[in-house]
Scaffold this active site. Structure first.
Site, PDB file in Angstrom:
ATOM      1  CG  HIS A 294      -5.955  -2.411   8.720  1.00  0.00           C
ATOM      2  ND1 HIS A 294      -6.160  -1.110   9.123  1.00  0.00           N
ATOM      3  CD2 HIS A 294      -4.625  -2.620   8.853  1.00  0.00           C
ATOM      4  CE1 HIS A 294      -5.009  -0.573   9.472  1.00  0.00           C
ATOM      5  NE2 HIS A 294      -4.066  -1.468   9.325  1.00  0.00           N
TER       6      HIS A 294
ATOM      7  CG  ASN B 150      -8.994  -1.957  11.879  1.00  0.00           C
ATOM      8  OD1 ASN B 150      -7.976  -2.508  11.484  1.00  0.00           O
ATOM      9  ND2 ASN B 150      -9.548  -0.954  11.221  1.00  0.00           N
TER      10      ASN B 150
ATOM     11  CG  ASP C 264      -0.310  -0.420   2.501  1.00  0.00           C
ATOM     12  OD1 ASP C 264       0.928  -0.309   2.607  1.00  0.00           O
ATOM     13  OD2 ASP C 264      -1.026  -0.853   3.420  1.00  0.00           O
TER      14      ASP C 264
HETATM   15  C1  GLP Z   1      -0.796  -0.048   8.648  1.00  0.00           C
HETATM   16  C2  GLP Z   1      -0.411  -0.565   7.241  1.00  0.00           C
HETATM   17  C3  GLP Z   1      -0.399  -2.063   7.210  1.00  0.00           C
HETATM   18  C4  GLP Z   1       0.221  -2.543   8.490  1.00  0.00           C
HETATM   19  C5  GLP Z   1      -0.749  -2.295   9.611  1.00  0.00           C
HETATM   20  C6  GLP Z   1      -0.148  -2.476  10.975  1.00  0.00           C
HETATM   21  O1  GLP Z   1      -1.624   1.034   8.658  1.00  0.00           O
HETATM   22  N1  GLP Z   1      -1.175  -0.085   6.160  1.00  0.00           N
HETATM   23  O2  GLP Z   1       0.278  -2.520   6.059  1.00  0.00           O
HETATM   24  O3  GLP Z   1       0.518  -3.898   8.427  1.00  0.00           O
HETATM   25  O4  GLP Z   1      -1.366  -1.033   9.485  1.00  0.00           O
HETATM   26  O5  GLP Z   1       0.737  -1.435  11.248  1.00  0.00           O
HETATM   27  P1  GLP Z   1       1.838  -1.512  12.368  1.00  0.00           P
HETATM   28  O6  GLP Z   1       2.834  -2.516  11.903  1.00  0.00           O
HETATM   29  O7  GLP Z   1       2.441  -0.121  12.445  1.00  0.00           O
HETATM   30  O8  GLP Z   1       1.162  -1.919  13.618  1.00  0.00           O
END
Ligand code: GLP
Length: 240
Positions: free
Chosen positions: A134, A132, A72
């Protein structure tokens, strides 16, 4: 889905780095799907250490033919700005190994899925997970057949990312991103999802209980893939 718990993040990351390095030695043109965020930073450091000091493989690891596909990117950001995922990848990995920048791909429009297919598909996809549920920026409500597209970030993601990467300034966080879809992610031959924070306990516990895809918890799409490993450390309060 296989769940593997390590005591520390360092041990977990070493295990994943070993898998990646082994795969690059076996297939120099390995196609890696990569994630940004706080979760994979130590993994990238470990891969860089191996590149510089041969800490994992006795022989040098040659990244010059490796292909990467990032999950992304924020919409409307200058790719050289500190907040861009292009810059994140350059700083954490690409500028520190001998990867050919022409082999590093980011989603720019919906043609990303056909570009990945033309390049032979992703061999190993690395994922983080949002609190959440995602994956990539596929927020709750994402469809199982979703491909690369522009997505609106939900308030929880904006708040979490503001705290982690924007000094708490919610207004500084872009509100839209372009993300590989759930179907795009599922096309990868193998998937490793990482989680190294107590804040991910609920998400990993939900993932462990998931039996089928539930759009309110996007990571549950992984129940539909035959080769997924969830790797986490003891900060995540879930038994393996
Ligand atoms: C982000 C990214 C994801 C990532 C997730 C967890 O917003 N878009 O690709 O895996 O959320 O982020 P983090 O590793 O900072 O907890």
């Amino acid at each position: 889905m296989k769940f593997i718990k390590f005591k520390t993040e360092a041990e977990a990351v070493k295990h994943v780095a070993e898998i990646i390095v082994k795969k690059i030695h076996a297939k120099p043109s390995l196609a890696l799907g990569l994630a940004t965020g706080s979760t994979p930073i130590k993994l990238y450091q470990t891969l860089v250490d191996d590149y510089k000091h041969h800490t994992i493989s006795k022989q040098a690891t040659d990244w010059s033919h490796v292909k990467t596909f990032n999950l992304d990117e924020y919409v409307g950001v200058d790719y050289n700005s500190e907040i861009s995922y292009h810059k994140f990848m350059a700083d954490n990995l690409f500028d520190k190994v001998n990867i050919n920048k022409h082999n590093t791909f980011f989603p720019e429009d919906h043609s990303f899925d056909s570009l990945i297919s033309k390049q032979g598909g992703v061999d190993l996809q690395i994922l983080g997970i949002g609190t959440n549920g995602h994956i990539g920026f596929n927020e709750p409500g994402s469809k199982a057949d979703s491909l690369t597209r522009v997505v609106e970030l939900v308030p929880n993601t904006i708040a979490v990312n503001a705290k982690k990467f924007f000094n708490g300034d919610i207004n500084a966080v872009p509100k839209t991103a372009i993300s590989m879809g759930l179907a795009s992610i599922l096309k990868s031959k193998e998937i490793i999802l990482l989680a190294f924070e107590d804040a991910k306990t609920d998400a990993i516990s939900k993932l462990k209980k998931a039996k089928s895809f539930d759009p309110s918890f996007p990571a549950s799409i992984l129940t539909q893939h035959p080769n997924v490993t969830i790797i986490f450390d003891s900060s995540v309060k879930v038994d393996a």
